[in-house]
Structures are given as structure tokens and as C-alpha cells.
Design a protein around this motif. Structure first.
Motif, short mmCIF file in Angstrom:
data_model
loop_
_atom_site.label_atom_id
_atom_site.label_comp_id
_atom_site.label_asym_id
_atom_site.label_seq_id
_atom_site.Cartn_x
_atom_site.Cartn_y
_atom_site.Cartn_z
N PRO A 20 0.81 -1.23 0.00
CA PRO A 20 0.00 0.00 0.00
C PRO A 20 0.84 1.27 0.00
N ARG A 21 2.12 1.14 0.29
CA ARG A 21 2.99 2.32 0.30
C ARG A 21 3.37 2.78 -1.10
N LEU A 22 3.16 1.91 -2.09
CA LEU A 22 3.60 2.20 -3.45
C LEU A 22 2.44 2.62 -4.34
N LEU A 66 26.38 -16.54 -6.46
CA LEU A 66 25.26 -15.86 -7.12
C LEU A 66 23.92 -16.37 -6.60
N MET A 67 23.79 -17.67 -6.45
CA MET A 67 22.53 -18.24 -5.97
C MET A 67 22.22 -17.76 -4.55
N ILE A 68 23.26 -17.73 -3.68
CA ILE A 68 23.05 -17.26 -2.30
C ILE A 68 22.63 -15.80 -2.28
N SER A 69 23.29 -14.98 -3.12
CA SER A 69 22.94 -13.54 -3.15
C SER A 69 21.50 -13.34 -3.61
N GLN A 70 21.04 -14.13 -4.58
CA GLN A 70 19.68 -13.99 -5.07
C GLN A 70 18.65 -14.56 -4.10
N ILE A 71 19.02 -15.63 -3.41
CA ILE A 71 18.11 -16.19 -2.40
C ILE A 71 17.85 -15.17 -1.29
N ILE A 72 18.87 -14.34 -1.00
CA ILE A 72 18.70 -13.27 0.00
C ILE A 72 17.94 -12.09 -0.60
N ALA A 73 18.29 -11.76 -1.85
CA ALA A 73 17.75 -10.53 -2.47
C ALA A 73 16.27 -10.64 -2.82
N ILE A 74 15.83 -11.81 -3.33
CA ILE A 74 14.45 -11.92 -3.83
C ILE A 74 13.41 -11.72 -2.72
N PRO A 75 13.53 -12.37 -1.55
CA PRO A 75 12.55 -12.09 -0.48
C PRO A 75 12.65 -10.66 0.05
N LEU A 76 13.89 -10.14 0.15
CA LEU A 76 14.08 -8.77 0.62
C LEU A 76 13.45 -7.78 -0.35
N PHE A 77 13.60 -8.08 -1.65
CA PHE A 77 13.00 -7.25 -2.69
C PHE A 77 11.48 -7.18 -2.52
N ARG A 78 10.87 -8.30 -2.17
CA ARG A 78 9.40 -8.38 -2.07
C ARG A 78 8.84 -7.48 -0.98
N ILE A 79 9.54 -7.37 0.16
CA ILE A 79 8.98 -6.64 1.31
C ILE A 79 9.48 -5.20 1.41
N SER A 80 10.50 -4.87 0.64
CA SER A 80 11.10 -3.54 0.76
C SER A 80 10.37 -2.52 -0.09
N LYS A 81 10.19 -1.32 0.48
CA LYS A 81 9.61 -0.23 -0.30
C LYS A 81 10.60 0.24 -1.36
N ASP A 84 14.01 -0.89 -5.79
CA ASP A 84 15.03 -0.54 -6.77
C ASP A 84 16.43 -0.60 -6.16
N LEU A 85 16.52 -0.22 -4.89
CA LEU A 85 17.80 -0.27 -4.19
C LEU A 85 18.27 -1.72 -4.02
N VAL A 86 17.34 -2.60 -3.61
CA VAL A 86 17.67 -4.01 -3.43
C VAL A 86 18.12 -4.63 -4.75
N LEU A 87 17.38 -4.32 -5.81
CA LEU A 87 17.70 -4.88 -7.13
C LEU A 87 19.10 -4.47 -7.58
#
Length: 721
Positions: A20-22, A66-81, A84-87
Motif C-alpha cells: 500500500p505504500r507504493l 550468485l545463488m546465495i545472493s539472489q536467495i537473500i535478495a528476492i525475499p528482501l525485494f518483495r517486502i522492501s519499499k 530498486d535499491l535491493v535490485l
């Protein structure tokens, strides 16, 4: 099926990434980038698995990292406002790791296609919509390529990088990068098309809103203009009759028109930022008591109890008297509008000191019809109308919009609570400040009489039209169903010389009175409390006792769809306010003339084959039911009006009025004539003698039969033998 599955998948992704923030556009970009990340993750996983299968152990660390970095980034990307920064951070890490691998493999020419990974990440950053980060990502990638080019002469290719492995990975990476870019282009074009459609839909809705505004405004203007125009004509024709009440009624309706114009101008001023607060310092409770007191006469006129609960403790604060008057005027007017006679409106004023900011709270509660939960979130939207069964228009849709805008201008807030069938409560919260100039009369002098009258039309009681209960045989009975008393008075003035007038204040009372008196013609408004005109017409046209009554709709709703709805339900004519007096009289007269023609056709028993007349389908069904009953009980001399009433579920007066309206004949006389015509047919066509024909048609007294046969046909039954 595939298209449906794709839509379901997109809907699932949108629910997963909902924030809802976006804003909608940001959510669309988030969907693009998340899908791109997933596709990249799948590609990286496949490359790592391929390296494991080919036993290229020295570079497997890259795939795992690479796989570890994406496993961390994808869930963080989902919840972060800041998705773009996470990506961009995660893709920046991938570019740096790819640079390290290329150093290890011997440079650009033997990079196994890892040179494409960096450009893939740079392309993906475009989706996030942050120009600075995108430029930075391309700059980072170009920097790694330049450094590799400079270091190329000093790099050594390991033995495990054979030409076959290098070529295979180059081809695989190239195809993968092209697939990602193609995916990106398809996704962008598809969503761009959807976005353009969405924008087109927004423009369409704006056009609809403008059209609705014109419709609503014209509707609101029509009724006052009808009264002003009509009374002006009456004053010109019958000056003595309208000398006292006419000017006042014209002034009241002019004030209503002025209020509508002022609402539109005020909203324009607020939008332009040109409306300013004119704050004074005074006892806000005393001011509110004065304002609310001006509504007492209007509430009494509508037989609604207005209860004001304000204690005598002074509460000094800064406020704008004129704008606060407009806010209360709109809310109280709304409550009066949607609260039935006998209802109650309660207004409370409280001081709230439990927060950092002192507040004054105004509660306006009624026990009216209430607002559906689905509509509560939209009632402050401009032009919005709470939908009902027939989509009636109850105003311009500007009053509550203006109310909220004025409260926002005063740095306050307004919320609404409502339950359908129970009532509605508006709660206004205004901050208390003490900085303005003090006014001795608490701002009452700021409310000049013209301003009050534009908000609260001062309505004098008009005399109720008392109807003569006796039914005249010379004048037809006209039932007027209209809730606006000034319109009723005007209609009575132009119609009372031609009709016996009956009046009902809404559709519910109109339906009850229709069943009671069976009028000759009905003149009805559409928008009325309790039951609107369309619903009343539907009930009348679906009832055997009343389906023959012609109905003229007289309303301010002049749009094509409303006309179509009225005619489909069964109205005979549709007149739009303001109307021509001559046109109304002509249409009513034409309906009665058509009824006289119908009476001649249906009242004649000399020809009993009316079934083929398509103009009087409903009327013929009624007559056929009576004729069928008479045929069935033809030999029963005791079968009469009482039995017909019982079979048709009608009272004796209802049967008399309906039958007279259809045939211009009495039901008793019709029964006798029907039996005589049947007896005549028996003698002529069935070779029966007079006695047999009399007995078979329900006449046990032969001499009486001969006498009334002579009266009906002008000759005795024996002449037919």
C-alpha cells in the motif's frame, strides 16, 4: 485456457508483491523487476548445475555465490519499499563477481560468456525506473570491461578452459541473455499497452464524470426552475391568488439555485488555491448553537426531531464562521434529506484534550436509511451518488465533496460511520488554536441573512390540499404523487379546474392511495423517499386491480436511460421539468380520450371477440377473466358481483372503479347484458326455445326475462323463433 492461467499467475504475483505504500506505476515496475530477477535466478541455477555436471570445480564458487545472493535478495525485494535499491545492489554484486570470474578464466576472450552477465544486470536495472542507479550500473559494468581489456596481456588462461567449453558457455550465455532481453521487451510492451488502456479508461471515466456532473446539475436546476417558471406564469394569469405566496416561493427556489452555483464556485476556488480562511476567535459552542438553531424550523417542517447537545461551558477557539456554516449546512441538510418523517437527528459538540493537539469534535447522527458499506469509501468523491435500485440522482454529488475540502482547509478531518437501515454518523474533528482576533458576537454577524438563506432555504408552511371525498361523475380523478409541496401546489393550480385532485407525498403512499381509490390517471415524480416513482409504477402495472391506469411521469431526470426505464416499466408518457403547462394538459387529455375509445370497444357486448385487439392486451385479459367466470356460472342465477370480487381478490369498490374505467359501464349492468346476449345466441344459433334459453342463461323467472330482453334489444325473445 492458457490466457486465463496467465492472468491468474499475474494476479497471484500482484497479490504477492502488494504494497500500500507504493503507487500503481511503482507496483507495475516492481512486478517487472521481480519477474526479471526470477528468470535470471533460474538461468544462474542452470549454469551452476551445468558446471557441476562438467566438473568445472574452480568456478563453481561463482554459481554458489550468485545463488546465495539472489536467495537473500528476492525475499528482501518483495517486502522492501525501496525495491530498486535491493535490485541494483544485488545486481552490482553479480557484476563484481562476474568480473572476478573473468579475471580467473583468463580475460574477455576466454570468459565463457560471463561477459554477458554484466550487461544482463545493467539491462535489468532499467526496469526499476531509477535513472541514477541505472547509469551507475552501466558505469560499473563498463569499468569492469575496461579493466579487463587493460589487464588482458597479463592474464593466463587455465587448462580447464578448453575451446569447446569456452564456446559452449559463450553460446549458452548469449542465448540466455537474448532470451532475458526478449522477455524484458515483451513484458514492457505488454504492460505498456495495459498502461495505455488504463489511462484511456481513466480519461473515459473523467468524461463520464463530466457527463454525470452535467446531468446532476441539470437535474438539480430543473425542479427550482419548474417552480419559478410555473409560479411566474400563474402570477401573470391569476395575480390575486399568488400575490402573497408566489414571490416568497420564487425567492426560496432562487436561493436553492444560488446555493448550487456557490458550491461549484467554492470547489473551483479550493482547487485553484485561492480560497482563504477568515479566522475569528470566539466561543465556538455558542456559534454552533446559533447555527444549529436555524435548522429547527426546517426540521419541524419535515416532522423530524433535531436534538442539540451542547453544554454551556465556553470553548474559545479560532474558526471561520462562514465555512463552518457551510459544513454544518451540508451535513444537516443531508441528514434531513435521508431521514424519514418522524425520525431523529442528534448533534453533539465535545472538547477532546487527551491528545497533543486540542480538538473540538462535532457529531451529526441520524436514524435515516444509512449508507451501504461499499459506498462509504466514495461518498466524499466528487459527483459520486450512492447507488440504489434505479440509480436515482439525489443531488449534484458536490455537497459532501465541498464539506471535506472545507474541513481540510481548516486542517481538520471528517469520518463517517453508517449501517443500512439504522442510520449514519458524521464526526468532524477540528484543531483548537487561539491566535485570531476576538469577536464579541462569536462570528454570528459574519453570517448575513443572504448567506443563511442560500444554505437553509426558509420554507413557509403551505396549506395542505384537502380532497373532496365524493367522486364526481363529471371530472376524472387525478392522483398526483410528488414529495415537493411547491410543485404540488403549482400542479393543483393548473389542473384543479379539470380534475378531482388526490395527492400522495411519496411512492409508498401513492401505491396505497391508488389501490384505495383507483384513480383515472396518475401524475408521478420519480425521485421520492421510501418508494421512488419507478418502483411504484412497477407495482401498479403488475397488479390486476390497477394495471389499466394510465401514468404520466413528471420528473427532473431527463437523460435517455431514465426515460427508457420509465417507459419500459409501463409509464404512458415521460415529461421533463420544467414542462409546458399546455403539453401536460394535452397529454393527460389524450390519455383520457384513448381511454374513452377503449371503453367503447370493451363495453360493447354485441361483439364478444375482442381478443385480437393488441392495444388493450392487459385490459382484455381482465375482461376475459370476467367473461370466463360468467360462462362457467351462466346457469347459476345467484352468481353475481360478490362472487366475482372473491375470484379476482378485489373489493367491491375496486371492482366498480376498475370496471367503470375500462367499459364506462357498471358491473351489474354488464352481467345482466352478458346473460341476455348469451340467451339471444342460444335462441338464434342453438335452436333453443325461450324457456330453455332463459333457464340456461340464469333467468328462472320467464316473465322477468322477457321484460328485460325487450329493454335490451327492443323486441321480445319470441320474435327470434
Amino acid at each position: 485456457m492458457k490466457r486465463l492461467t496467465g492472468k491468474m499467475m499475474i494476479a497471484w504475483i500482484d497479490r504477492l508483491l502488494a504494497d500500500p505504500r507504493l503507487k500503481p506505476e511503482a507496483l507495475l515496475r516492481k512486478r517487472w523487476t521481480w519477474l526479471y530477477m526470477i528468470v535470471n535466478f533460474i538461468g544462474l541455477t542452470c549454469m551452476t548445475i551445468l558446471g557441476f555436471v562438467w566438473e568445472i570445480w574452480p568456478i563453481l564458487w561463482f554459481g554458489y555465490a550468485l545463488m546465495i545472493s539472489q536467495i537473500i535478495a528476492i525475499p528482501l525485494f518483495r517486502i522492501s519499499k525501496r525495491f530498486d535499491l535491493v535490485l541494483n545492489i544485488s545486481y552490482g554484486i553479480i557484476v563484481i563477481l562476474a568480473f572476478a570470474v573473468m579475471l580467473q578464466t583468463g580475460g574477455l576472450t576466454t570468459s565463457m560468456g560471463f561477459v554477458f552477465i554484466g550487461i544482463n544486470c545493467a539491462m535489468g536495472s532499467v526496469l526499476a525506473g531509477n535513472l541514477r542507479w541505472t547509469i551507475g550500473m552501466f558505469a560499473l559494468y563498463c569499468t569492469t570491461i575496461i579493466i579487463l581489456g587493460l589487464l588482458q596481456p597479463y592474464l593466463v588462461t587455465p587448462d580447464y578452459i578448453t575451446p569447446e567449453v569456452n564456446s559452449f558457455y559463450f553460446v549458452t550465455d548469449a542465448v540466455w541473455v537474448n532470451a532475458c532481453v526478449l522477455f524484458l521487451v515483451i513484458l514492457f510492451m505488454k504492460d505498456k499497452s495495459q498502461y495505455e488502456k488504463s489511462e484511456a479508461e481513466k480519461l473515459r471515466k473523467i468524461d463520464e464524470a463530466k457527463t454525470q456532473l452535467y446531468t446532476n446539475v441539470s437535474h438539480e436546476f430543473r425542479t427550482p426552475l419548474t417552480i419559478i417558471s410555473g409560479i411566474a406564469d400563474q402570477m401573470d394569469q391569476n395575480k390575486n391568488n399568488w400575490l402573497q405566496s408566489g414571490p416568497h416561493k420564487i425567492k426560496v427556489q432562487s436561493q436553492i439555485l444560488l446555493r448550487l452555483v456557490n458550491q461549484m464556485l467554492d470547489i473551483s476556488k479550493i482547487e485553484a488555491g485561492s480560497m482563504q480562511l477568515n479566522l475569528i476567535h470566539g466561543d465556538i459552542k455558542k456559534f454552533l448553537q446559533y447555527v444549529l438553531g436555524t435548522f429547527n424550523s426546517l426540521a419541524e417542517y419535515r416532522t423530524i426531531e433535531l436534538e442539540i447537545n451542547i453544554n454551556n461551558d465556553a470553548l474559545y477557539a479560532d474558526y471561520d464562521p462562514e465555512k463552518l456554516m457551510h459544513v454544518l449546512g451540508n451535513l444537516i441538510s443531508n441528514s434531513l434529506k435521508f431521514t424519514a418523517p418522524g425520525g431523529k437527528i442528534n448533534v453533539r459538540v465535545l472538547e477532546d484534550t487527551n491528545r497533543d493537539q486540542e480538538m473540538v469534535r462535532i457529531f451529526v447522527r441520524d436514524n435515516g436509511k444509512g449508507i451501504p458499506q461499499s459506498a462509504i469509501g466514495h461518498i466524499f468523491d466528487r459527483f459520486y451518488q450512492v447507488p440504489d435500485e434505479y440509480h436515482q440522482i439525489h443531488g449534484t454529488g458536490l455537497g459532501l465533496t465541498l464539506t471535506k475540502e472545507l474541513i481540510k482547509l481548516m486542517k481538520g478531518d471528517i469520518i463517517v460511520k453508517s449501517t443500512v437501515g439504522v442510520g449514519t454518523e458524521f464526526i468532524i474533528s477540528l484543531p483548537i488554536t487561539r491566535e485570531a482576533r476576538k469577536e464579541k458576537d462569536h462570528g454570528v454577524s459574519k453570517l448575513h441573512s443572504d448567506l443563511i438563506h442560500t444554505i437553509i432555504p426558509i420554507t413557509k408552511r403551505t396549506r395542505d390540499h384537502k380532497i373532496n371525498p365524493k367522486i364526481s361523475l363529471e371530472k376524472p380523478i387525478l392522483l398526483i404523487v410528488e414529495d415537493h409541496k411547491d410543485v404540488v401546489e403549482y400542479l393543483i393550480a393548473i389542473l384543479e379546474d379539470y380534475y378531482i385532485i388526490e395527492v400522495a407525498q411519496n411512492g409508498k403512499l401513492g401505491l396505497e392511495k391508488t389501490l384505495e381509490i383507483i384513480p383515472d390517471v396518475i401524475l408521478s415524480d420519480v425521485m421520492m423517499p421510501e418508494m421512488d416513482g419507478f418502483e411504484m409504477i412497477r407495482h401498479i402495472k403488475n397488479d390486476l386491480r390497477t394495471d389499466h391506469i394510465p401514468i404520466v411521469v413528471l420528473t427532473a431526470k431527463g437523460d435517455f436511460q431514465s426515460k427508457l426505464s420509465g417507459l419500459e416499466i409501463g409509464a404512458d408518457h415521460y415529461l421533463v421539468k420544467p414542462f409546458s403547462e399546455k403539453e401536460l394538459l394535452l397529454k393527460l387529455n389524450n390519455l383520457l380520450e384513448a381511454r374513452h375509445k377503449m371503453q367503447k370497444k370493451l363495453g360493447s357486448i354485441s361483439s364478444l371477440s375482442h381478443q385480437g385487439n393488441a392495444h388493450y392486451k392487459q385490459e382484455m385479459l381482465f375482461m376475459n377473466r370476467i367473461n370466463t367466470l360468467l360462462d362457467k356460472e351462466l346457469q347459476n342465477e345467484n352468481f353475481g358481483i360478490k362472487d366475482i370480487c372473491m375470484h379476482l381478490n378485489m373489493s367491491r369498490p375496486q371492482l366498480y372503479r376498475k370496471f367503470s374505467a375500462l367499459t364506462d359501464n357498471s358491473i351489474g349492468r354488464y352481467i345482466r347484458s352478458y346473460r341476455l346476449h348469451r340467451a339471444k345466441e342460444m335462441i338464434e344459433g342453438q335452436n333453443k326455445n325461450v324457456t330453455e334459453a332463459a333457464m340456461d342463461s340464469g333467468f328462472k323467472n320467464l316473465s322477468h326475462f322477457s321484460t328485460i330482453f325487450q329493454e335490451e334489444f327492443g323486441y321480445s325473445p319470441s320474435k327470434l323463433l
